[in-house]
Design a protein around this motif. Structure first.
Motif, PDB file in Angstrom:
ATOM      1  N   THR A 342       0.826  -1.197   0.000  1.00 47.86           N
ATOM      2  CA  THR A 342       0.000   0.000   0.000  1.00 47.86           C
ATOM      3  C   THR A 342       0.863   1.249   0.000  1.00 47.86           C
ATOM      4  O   THR A 342       2.064   1.209   0.263  1.00 47.86           O
ATOM      5  CB  THR A 342      -0.895   0.025   1.244  1.00 47.86           C
ATOM      6  N   ARG A 343       0.213   2.362  -0.269  1.00 48.80           N
ATOM      7  CA  ARG A 343       0.908   3.652  -0.212  1.00 48.80           C
ATOM      8  C   ARG A 343       1.577   3.844   1.148  1.00 48.80           C
ATOM      9  O   ARG A 343       2.715   4.312   1.232  1.00 48.80           O
ATOM     10  CB  ARG A 343      -0.096   4.783  -0.472  1.00 48.80           C
ATOM     11  N   GLU A 344       0.872   3.468   2.214  1.00 47.72           N
ATOM     12  CA  GLU A 344       1.415   3.660   3.555  1.00 47.72           C
ATOM     13  C   GLU A 344       2.668   2.811   3.770  1.00 47.72           C
ATOM     14  O   GLU A 344       3.644   3.256   4.372  1.00 47.72           O
ATOM     15  CB  GLU A 344       0.356   3.320   4.607  1.00 47.72           C
ATOM     16  N   ARG A 345       2.643   1.575   3.290  1.00 46.79           N
ATOM     17  CA  ARG A 345       3.799   0.688   3.446  1.00 46.79           C
ATOM     18  C   ARG A 345       4.980   1.141   2.585  1.00 46.79           C
ATOM     19  O   ARG A 345       6.143   0.923   2.942  1.00 46.79           O
ATOM     20  CB  ARG A 345       3.411  -0.734   3.055  1.00 46.79           C
ATOM     21  N   LEU A 346       4.696   1.750   1.439  1.00 48.15           N
ATOM     22  CA  LEU A 346       5.748   2.156   0.516  1.00 48.15           C
ATOM     23  C   LEU A 346       6.258   3.573   0.795  1.00 48.15           C
ATOM     24  O   LEU A 346       7.322   3.957   0.302  1.00 48.15           O
ATOM     25  CB  LEU A 346       5.227   2.082  -0.918  1.00 48.15           C
ATOM     26  N   ALA A 347       5.508   4.340   1.580  1.00 47.40           N
ATOM     27  CA  ALA A 347       5.848   5.742   1.816  1.00 47.40           C
ATOM     28  C   ALA A 347       7.226   5.965   2.420  1.00 47.40           C
ATOM     29  O   ALA A 347       7.849   6.999   2.142  1.00 47.40           O
ATOM     30  CB  ALA A 347       4.774   6.387   2.699  1.00 47.40           C
ATOM     31  N   PRO A 348       7.765   5.059   3.267  1.00 48.25           N
ATOM     32  CA  PRO A 348       9.102   5.321   3.819  1.00 48.25           C
ATOM     33  C   PRO A 348      10.176   5.535   2.758  1.00 48.25           C
ATOM     34  O   PRO A 348      11.148   6.257   3.001  1.00 48.25           O
ATOM     35  CB  PRO A 348       9.384   4.068   4.653  1.00 48.25           C
ATOM     36  N   PHE A 349       9.986   4.934   1.584  1.00 44.72           N
ATOM     37  CA  PHE A 349      10.966   5.138   0.512  1.00 44.72           C
ATOM     38  C   PHE A 349      11.042   6.605   0.127  1.00 44.72           C
ATOM     39  O   PHE A 349      12.127   7.197   0.087  1.00 44.72           O
ATOM     40  CB  PHE A 349      10.601   4.291  -0.705  1.00 44.72           C
ATOM     41  N   GLN A 350       9.913   7.230  -0.140  1.00 46.97           N
ATOM     42  CA  GLN A 350       9.928   8.649  -0.509  1.00 46.97           C
ATOM     43  C   GLN A 350      10.391   9.511   0.654  1.00 46.97           C
ATOM     44  O   GLN A 350      11.145  10.478   0.459  1.00 46.97           O
ATOM     45  CB  GLN A 350       8.539   9.092  -0.975  1.00 46.97           C
ATOM     46  N   ARG A 351       9.974   9.168   1.854  1.00 51.29           N
ATOM     47  CA  ARG A 351      10.368   9.973   3.026  1.00 51.29           C
ATOM     48  C   ARG A 351      11.885   9.959   3.211  1.00 51.29           C
ATOM     49  O   ARG A 351      12.479  10.979   3.590  1.00 51.29           O
ATOM     50  CB  ARG A 351       9.673   9.424   4.271  1.00 51.29           C
ATOM     51  N   LEU A 352      12.530   8.829   2.910  1.00 52.55           N
ATOM     52  CA  LEU A 352      13.972   8.728   3.078  1.00 52.55           C
ATOM     53  C   LEU A 352      14.752   9.353   1.929  1.00 52.55           C
ATOM     54  O   LEU A 352      15.822   9.926   2.141  1.00 52.55           O
ATOM     55  CB  LEU A 352      14.366   7.254   3.215  1.00 52.55           C
ATOM     56  N   ARG A 353      14.222   9.256   0.705  1.00 47.79           N
ATOM     57  CA  ARG A 353      15.009   9.640  -0.460  1.00 47.79           C
ATOM     58  C   ARG A 353      14.704  11.046  -0.986  1.00 47.79           C
ATOM     59  O   ARG A 353      15.565  11.670  -1.618  1.00 47.79           O
ATOM     60  CB  ARG A 353      14.785   8.634  -1.597  1.00 47.79           C
ATOM     61  N   ALA A 354      13.505  11.554  -0.772  1.00 46.65           N
ATOM     62  CA  ALA A 354      13.163  12.869  -1.330  1.00 46.65           C
ATOM     63  C   ALA A 354      14.077  13.980  -0.830  1.00 46.65           C
ATOM     64  O   ALA A 354      14.512  14.835  -1.617  1.00 46.65           O
ATOM     65  CB  ALA A 354      11.697  13.195  -1.054  1.00 46.65           C
ATOM     66  N   PRO A 355      14.439  14.033   0.456  1.00 40.63           N
ATOM     67  CA  PRO A 355      15.352  15.099   0.894  1.00 40.63           C
ATOM     68  C   PRO A 355      16.713  15.025   0.225  1.00 40.63           C
ATOM     69  O   PRO A 355      17.300  16.064  -0.116  1.00 40.63           O
ATOM     70  CB  PRO A 355      15.449  14.868   2.405  1.00 40.63           C
ATOM     71  N   ALA A 356      17.234  13.827   0.018  1.00 36.88           N
ATOM     72  CA  ALA A 356      18.531  13.685  -0.646  1.00 36.88           C
ATOM     73  C   ALA A 356      18.462  14.159  -2.084  1.00 36.88           C
ATOM     74  O   ALA A 356      19.369  14.846  -2.582  1.00 36.88           O
ATOM     75  CB  ALA A 356      18.989  12.225  -0.597  1.00 36.88           C
ATOM     76  N   ALA A 357      17.365  13.821  -2.777  1.00 33.44           N
ATOM     77  CA  ALA A 357      17.206  14.259  -4.159  1.00 33.44           C
ATOM     78  C   ALA A 357      17.091  15.771  -4.251  1.00 33.44           C
ATOM     79  O   ALA A 357      17.685  16.408  -5.129  1.00 33.44           O
ATOM     80  CB  ALA A 357      15.983  13.589  -4.781  1.00 33.44           C
ATOM     81  N   ALA A 358      16.329  16.366  -3.347  1.00 30.90           N
ATOM     82  CA  ALA A 358      16.164  17.824  -3.351  1.00 30.90           C
ATOM     83  C   ALA A 358      17.490  18.522  -3.066  1.00 30.90           C
ATOM     84  O   ALA A 358      17.798  19.562  -3.669  1.00 30.90           O
ATOM     85  CB  ALA A 358      15.118  18.232  -2.316  1.00 30.90           C
ATOM     86  N   ARG A 359      18.280  17.949  -2.175  1.00 27.46           N
ATOM     87  CA  ARG A 359      19.565  18.559  -1.857  1.00 27.46           C
ATOM     88  C   ARG A 359      20.489  18.539  -3.068  1.00 27.46           C
ATOM     89  O   ARG A 359      21.204  19.508  -3.337  1.00 27.46           O
ATOM     90  CB  ARG A 359      20.228  17.825  -0.683  1.00 27.46           C
ATOM     91  N   VAL A 360      20.509  17.444  -3.821  1.00 25.67           N
ATOM     92  CA  VAL A 360      21.355  17.366  -5.009  1.00 25.67           C
ATOM     93  C   VAL A 360      20.960  18.455  -6.007  1.00 25.67           C
ATOM     94  O   VAL A 360      21.825  19.115  -6.598  1.00 25.67           O
ATOM     95  CB  VAL A 360      21.260  15.969  -5.653  1.00 25.67           C
ATOM     96  N   THR A 361      19.676  18.672  -6.210  1.00 26.39           N
ATOM     97  CA  THR A 361      19.241  19.717  -7.134  1.00 26.39           C
ATOM     98  C   THR A 361      19.718  21.089  -6.672  1.00 26.39           C
ATOM     99  O   THR A 361      20.199  21.902  -7.476  1.00 26.39           O
ATOM    100  CB  THR A 361      17.709  19.705  -7.278  1.00 26.39           C
ATOM    101  N   ARG A 362      19.606  21.376  -5.371  1.00 23.83           N
ATOM    102  CA  ARG A 362      20.061  22.665  -4.858  1.00 23.83           C
ATOM    103  C   ARG A 362      21.560  22.847  -5.088  1.00 23.83           C
ATOM    104  O   ARG A 362      22.004  23.921  -5.527  1.00 23.83           O
ATOM    105  CB  ARG A 362      19.741  22.784  -3.368  1.00 23.83           C
ATOM    106  N   VAL A 363      22.335  21.825  -4.789  1.00 21.07           N
ATOM    107  CA  VAL A 363      23.790  21.920  -4.969  1.00 21.07           C
ATOM    108  C   VAL A 363      24.138  22.073  -6.444  1.00 21.07           C
ATOM    109  O   VAL A 363      25.010  22.875  -6.809  1.00 21.07           O
ATOM    110  CB  VAL A 363      24.477  20.680  -4.364  1.00 21.07           C
ATOM    111  N   GLN A 364      23.454  21.335  -7.321  1.00 16.34           N
ATOM    112  CA  GLN A 364      23.743  21.433  -8.753  1.00 16.34           C
ATOM    113  C   GLN A 364      23.422  22.819  -9.298  1.00 16.34           C
ATOM    114  O   GLN A 364      24.134  23.324 -10.174  1.00 16.34           O
ATOM    115  CB  GLN A 364      22.966  20.365  -9.519  1.00 16.34           C
ATOM    116  N   ARG A 365      22.381  23.447  -8.795  1.00 19.09           N
ATOM    117  CA  ARG A 365      22.065  24.801  -9.253  1.00 19.09           C
ATOM    118  C   ARG A 365      23.176  25.768  -8.865  1.00 19.09           C
ATOM    119  O   ARG A 365      23.568  26.635  -9.659  1.00 19.09           O
ATOM    120  CB  ARG A 365      20.729  25.256  -8.664  1.00 19.09           C
TER     121      ARG A 365
END
Length: 431
Positions: A342-365
């Protein structure tokens, strides 16, 4: 979800999969291997039948190297052909403005590795084929998702001969890239933003004996050129253009382009004039950032570039893809064991990885503005000198480590592996 529609021809229906992975890039293949090693039934579908992706990212950061090492594929992939790079440099008129030396990191990962993506993908695929429970569908393009908006239950593919194949699955993982068809079929917005002011045009040059051992950014008036060694005995070159400037550049023809590049990197002038002969030698990378509106739904996960897209600066693409796979692996095992993807069971993936992805975009800019933009010589010089001072301090080593391994280093959960690879004949290698 897009309905499947009527079949013109129907192929055999594979056995239901625990996990259906769509897209055989680094994230998809690495995730498939981790799941197979954990006893999960995996079907991997890929629209291509080959892995000759010459202008896909190929530089592996230490964090990605460590993940591949933990999967026992780094050494064998490297033996297919690779180049070791000691770090990044920014130069202007031959003067080094910034030198980030990866040899300051602890061994054995104190380096960058230019590994052709086909070598990596072929080795990962070979490892998958050696494990039970693996179904591989090359040449299969996804055409529909099964289920409805509330729950995904598999997908439909069009095979090489036009036959349609339905693959039921407990969960579908989309790793089919920045222009993900799976994401489109699910009706999920890509979240594209024009975060960068540049596009990059790639090509390679034969260059025996001309290896630099670095990734170099050559700044010149109005442009920048990225250069690094690649296998075998070639240089990979990236010419920086204003975002959306490809059409105007090609209207000039190859000769002015070649002259501009030779002026920016005079040490390569002879190679450019000999080997850069036509516009067909060039491949455009449309540089943008994206963060999908949703990463998880009931029965569906987006990972890698399908979930978040980045520019090429800092060589983070494969790193992020492999980190996504290593993070998603235990999350999927937990959901499968609970019988509820379910979305609830899979949500930890986005919670763990979204901040890292956003940080890479900020640094690349920030990197793009400092090293590729046209901020003026004084501002660029001051930023570069400040960066150079930082890299000579303990803080610089810390920052290099964060770029190399990520702010929160990711490890493969090898403790969850239960399946051993089947032995292969001595000297044999599957491709």
């Amino acid at each position: 979800m897009t309905p499947a529609g009527p079949d013109r021809a129907t192929g055999p229906t594979p056995e239901p999969a625990d996990v259906l992975v769509v897209g055989a890039g680094p994230a998809g293949l690495a995730l498939s291997l981790m799941l197979l090693r954990s006893g999960v039934q995996v079907t991997l579908a890929e629209k291509s039948t080959t892995y000759r992706r010459d202008f896909h990212g190929e530089i592996l950061q230490p964090g990605g190297q460590r993940i591949l090492d933990q999967l026992d594929v780094l050494d064998s992939a490297t033996r297919r052909g690779a180049r070791t790079l000691d770090g990044f440099q920014v130069l202007e008129r031959g003067r080094v403005l910034l030198d980030i030396d990866y040899r300051r990191l602890d061994p054995p990962y104190g380096r960058l590795l230019a590994l052709p993506q086909r070598h990596l993908l072929e080795e990962l695929l070979t490892a998958c084929h050696r494990l039970p429970g693996f179904t591989h569908l090359p040449g299969h393009r996804i055409s529909a998702l099964r289920g409805d908006r509330d729950r995904c239950t598999g997908a439909v593919f069009t095979g090489p001969a036009g036959a349609r194949t339905t693959v039921p699955a407990r969960v579908v993982v989309a790793t089919d890239g920045r222009f993900s068809k799976t994401r489109t079929l699910a009706g999920i917005g890509a979240g594209r933003t024009e975060a960068f002011d540049q596009d990059i045009v790639w090509f390679t040059l034969p260059a025996p004996g001309r290896a630099t051992g670095r990734v170099r950014i050559h700044r010149a008036a109005g442009t920048a050129v990225l250069v690094h060694d690649t296998h075998p005995d070639r240089l990979r070159v990236g010419w920086v253009l204003p975002h959306g400037g490809w059409q105007a550049a090609t209207a000039r023809g190859i000769a002015p382009i070649r002259d501009e590049l030779a002026a920016a990197v005079p040490e390569l002038a002879d190679l450019l004039h000999e080997h850069l002969t036509g516009l067909s030698d060039l491949a455009l990378l449309d540089v943008f950032a994206a963060d999908a509106e949703e990463w998880v739904r009931d029965g569906l996960v987006l990972a890698g570039d399908a979930a978040h897209t980045h520019g090429p600066l800092g060589a983070q693409g494969i790193n992020l893809a492999l980190q996504d796979a290593a993070t998603l692996h235990p999350v999927l095992l937990d959901a499968l064991a609970a019988g509820a993807c379910t979305r609830e069971r899979l949500a930890p993936f986005q919670r763990l990885r979204a901040p890292a992805a956003a940080r890479v975009t900020r640094v690349q800019r920030l990197q793009a503005k400092a090293f590729l933009g046209n901020a003026g010589p004084a501002a660029t010089y001051l930023r570069s000198r400040a960066a150079a001072l930082v890299t000579r301090t303990p803080l610089g080593a810390h920052l290099t480590s964060r770029i190399a391994f990520g702010p929160v280093p990711v490890q493969v959960r090898t403790d969850l592996f239960t399946a051993a690879p089947r032995p292969t004949q001595k000297g044999a290698r599957s491709t």
